[in-house]
Design a protein around this motif. Structure first.
Motif, PDB file in Angstrom:
ATOM      1  N   GLN A   1       0.826  -1.204   0.000  1.00  0.00           N
ATOM      2  CA  GLN A   1       0.000   0.000   0.000  1.00  0.00           C
ATOM      3  C   GLN A   1       0.863   1.258   0.000  1.00  0.00           C
ATOM      4  O   GLN A   1       0.493   2.274  -0.569  1.00  0.00           O
ATOM      5  N   GLU A   2       2.014   1.180   0.658  1.00  0.00           N
ATOM      6  CA  GLU A   2       2.917   2.332   0.755  1.00  0.00           C
ATOM      7  C   GLU A   2       4.079   2.140  -0.222  1.00  0.00           C
ATOM      8  O   GLU A   2       4.823   1.176  -0.116  1.00  0.00           O
ATOM      9  N   THR A   3       4.234   3.065  -1.161  1.00  0.00           N
ATOM     10  CA  THR A   3       5.337   2.996  -2.119  1.00  0.00           C
ATOM     11  C   THR A   3       6.431   3.963  -1.694  1.00  0.00           C
ATOM     12  O   THR A   3       6.176   5.156  -1.517  1.00  0.00           O
ATOM     13  N   HIS A   4       7.624   3.437  -1.510  1.00  0.00           N
ATOM     14  CA  HIS A   4       8.752   4.287  -1.113  1.00  0.00           C
ATOM     15  C   HIS A   4       9.436   4.830  -2.363  1.00  0.00           C
ATOM     16  O   HIS A   4       9.834   4.071  -3.244  1.00  0.00           O
ATOM     17  N   LEU A   5       9.544   6.142  -2.453  1.00  0.00           N
ATOM     18  CA  LEU A   5      10.208   6.775  -3.591  1.00  0.00           C
ATOM     19  C   LEU A   5      11.570   7.326  -3.165  1.00  0.00           C
ATOM     20  O   LEU A   5      11.740   7.778  -2.039  1.00  0.00           O
ATOM     21  N   PHE A   6      12.512   7.263  -4.097  1.00  0.00           N
ATOM     22  CA  PHE A   6      13.867   7.726  -3.833  1.00  0.00           C
ATOM     23  C   PHE A   6      14.098   9.084  -4.488  1.00  0.00           C
ATOM     24  O   PHE A   6      13.420   9.441  -5.452  1.00  0.00           O
ATOM     25  N   HIS A   7      15.059   9.859  -3.981  1.00  0.00           N
ATOM     26  CA  HIS A   7      15.371  11.170  -4.555  1.00  0.00           C
ATOM     27  C   HIS A   7      16.129  10.961  -5.863  1.00  0.00           C
ATOM     28  O   HIS A   7      17.351  10.997  -5.916  1.00  0.00           O
ATOM     29  N   ASP A   8      15.348  10.717  -6.893  1.00  0.00           N
ATOM     30  CA  ASP A   8      15.884  10.430  -8.217  1.00  0.00           C
ATOM     31  C   ASP A   8      14.773  10.746  -9.211  1.00  0.00           C
ATOM     32  O   ASP A   8      13.675  11.157  -8.812  1.00  0.00           O
ATOM     33  N   SER A   9      15.031  10.562 -10.494  1.00  0.00           N
ATOM     34  CA  SER A   9      13.990  10.827 -11.495  1.00  0.00           C
ATOM     35  C   SER A   9      12.864   9.800 -11.369  1.00  0.00           C
ATOM     36  O   SER A   9      13.053   8.711 -10.825  1.00  0.00           O
ATOM     37  N   ILE A  10      11.708  10.170 -11.902  1.00  0.00           N
ATOM     38  CA  ILE A  10      10.583   9.228 -11.897  1.00  0.00           C
ATOM     39  C   ILE A  10      10.937   7.988 -12.703  1.00  0.00           C
ATOM     40  O   ILE A  10      10.625   6.866 -12.305  1.00  0.00           O
ATOM     41  N   ALA A  11      11.629   8.176 -13.831  1.00  0.00           N
ATOM     42  CA  ALA A  11      12.036   7.021 -14.651  1.00  0.00           C
ATOM     43  C   ALA A  11      12.886   6.055 -13.830  1.00  0.00           C
ATOM     44  O   ALA A  11      12.651   4.835 -13.843  1.00  0.00           O
ATOM     45  N   ASN A  12      13.862   6.573 -13.105  1.00  0.00           N
ATOM     46  CA  ASN A  12      14.732   5.709 -12.311  1.00  0.00           C
ATOM     47  C   ASN A  12      13.998   5.097 -11.123  1.00  0.00           C
ATOM     48  O   ASN A  12      14.334   3.996 -10.682  1.00  0.00           O
TER      49      ASN A  12
ATOM     50  N   ASP B   1      11.902  12.580 -16.645  1.00  0.00           N
ATOM     51  CA  ASP B   1      13.159  13.045 -16.037  1.00  0.00           C
ATOM     52  C   ASP B   1      12.916  13.946 -14.820  1.00  0.00           C
ATOM     53  O   ASP B   1      13.866  14.439 -14.216  1.00  0.00           O
ATOM     54  N   THR B   2      11.656  14.161 -14.483  1.00  0.00           N
ATOM     55  CA  THR B   2      11.327  14.963 -13.296  1.00  0.00           C
ATOM     56  C   THR B   2      11.880  14.288 -12.052  1.00  0.00           C
ATOM     57  O   THR B   2      11.689  13.087 -11.844  1.00  0.00           O
ATOM     58  N   GLU B   3      12.583  15.074 -11.248  1.00  0.00           N
ATOM     59  CA  GLU B   3      13.110  14.552  -9.985  1.00  0.00           C
ATOM     60  C   GLU B   3      11.978  14.491  -8.966  1.00  0.00           C
ATOM     61  O   GLU B   3      11.208  15.447  -8.825  1.00  0.00           O
ATOM     62  N   VAL B   4      11.884  13.372  -8.272  1.00  0.00           N
ATOM     63  CA  VAL B   4      10.838  13.208  -7.256  1.00  0.00           C
ATOM     64  C   VAL B   4      10.953  14.314  -6.204  1.00  0.00           C
ATOM     65  O   VAL B   4       9.950  14.863  -5.749  1.00  0.00           O
ATOM     66  N   GLY B   5      12.199  14.665  -5.851  1.00  0.00           N
ATOM     67  CA  GLY B   5      12.422  15.709  -4.849  1.00  0.00           C
ATOM     68  C   GLY B   5      11.851  17.056  -5.261  1.00  0.00           C
ATOM     69  O   GLY B   5      11.380  17.830  -4.423  1.00  0.00           O
ATOM     70  N   GLU B   6      11.844  17.329  -6.573  1.00  0.00           N
ATOM     71  CA  GLU B   6      11.321  18.606  -7.081  1.00  0.00           C
ATOM     72  C   GLU B   6       9.811  18.707  -6.881  1.00  0.00           C
ATOM     73  O   GLU B   6       9.259  19.800  -6.836  1.00  0.00           O
ATOM     74  N   LEU B   7       9.153  17.555  -6.785  1.00  0.00           N
ATOM     75  CA  LEU B   7       7.701  17.551  -6.625  1.00  0.00           C
ATOM     76  C   LEU B   7       7.296  17.772  -5.175  1.00  0.00           C
ATOM     77  O   LEU B   7       6.127  17.982  -4.868  1.00  0.00           O
ATOM     78  N   GLY B   8       8.299  17.692  -4.280  1.00  0.00           N
ATOM     79  CA  GLY B   8       7.998  17.876  -2.859  1.00  0.00           C
ATOM     80  C   GLY B   8       6.963  16.889  -2.388  1.00  0.00           C
ATOM     81  O   GLY B   8       7.057  15.692  -2.651  1.00  0.00           O
TER      82      GLY B   8
END
Length: 227
Positions: free
Chosen positions: A95-106, A141-148
């Motif tokens: 249920q919980e998806t962990h995202l890393f500070h990287d691009s959405i593609a990566n 190529d959007t960085e996950v970190g940029e989306l806050g």
């Protein structure tokens, strides 16, 4: 290597819980519990929170070992399967998806390090997240970190589901995969699962009746028992 995976998918024999008893913190979660998970089929496990549904998936991933009974994956006792091989055979969507500070593609490609952009996009389409990604200023190529904190629970969940499609394991374990999704996105993802189910062993755990509609067989869980 991809060809080898395809052979695994074609010859994968499913999985089974055989008279499994499992306790957690002195509480019996599963009691003499048996379940056969057929290849090429979607097995639905339905029930309220706390009924033991998610425990089945965690035991199939071998996060824990059973107290009694046995679990087989591809007709082999799970305790005899090297962890790396087990992880290659199974995709686990929580249920919980962990995202890393990287691009959405990566973030999607974590499931397959050498994935092409086309493969990543195809997986995202199946998970109904491609259009959302393409609408972002930098797309994939959007960085996950940029989306806050602007990514919703449903968007994160769909990225997690895209990972599972990209991993392309013969067995897919999904724990409340559509809990944060509206009916439109749920419908697209369930259709993708149905289309891929002929080559997969899919286990869907959910309290949602709508999610169970695509299952070939639905089991009701209640107090660690199947009905």
């Amino acid at each position: 290597e991809v060809e080898g995976d395809k052979e695994t998918n074609d010859s994968f024999k499913g999985a089974a819980l055989n008279h499994v008893t499992f306790s957690y913190d002195d509480e019996t979660i599963l009691d003499d519990y048996s379940l056969k998970l057929e290849p090429g089929k979607i097995t639905g496990i339905h029930g309220v929170s706390g009924s033991g549904k998610s425990t089945i998936l965690k035991l199939l991933m071998r996060f824990w070992d059973v107290n009694q009974g046995s679990i087989t994956v591809d007709e082999e006792e799970i305790k005899q399967i090297p962890t790396k091989h087990l992880r290659n055979m199974e995709s686990y969507v929580t249920q919980e998806t962990h995202l890393f500070h990287d691009s959405i593609a990566n973030n999607i490609a974590i499931a397959k390090k050498d994935a092409t952009r086309e493969e990543i996009m195809e997986a995202a389409k199946k998970a109904s997240i491609h259009d959302f990604i393409m609408a972002l200023p930098k797309g994939y190529d959007t960085e996950v970190g940029e989306l806050g904190d602007t990514l919703s629970g449903g968007e994160k969940q769909r990225i997690g589901i895209a990972r599972a499609f990209l991993h392309d394991a013969p067995m897919i374990l999904m724990d409340e995969p559509t809990s944060n999704l509206d009916s439109l996105n749920e419908g697209i993802i369930l259709k993708s699962l149905k289309e891929s189910s002929k080559q997969k062993t899919i286990v869907l755990v959910s309290h949602r009746v709508s999610t169970m509609n695509i299952a070939d067989t639905v089991y009701e869980m209640k107090d660690g028992r199947i009905s």
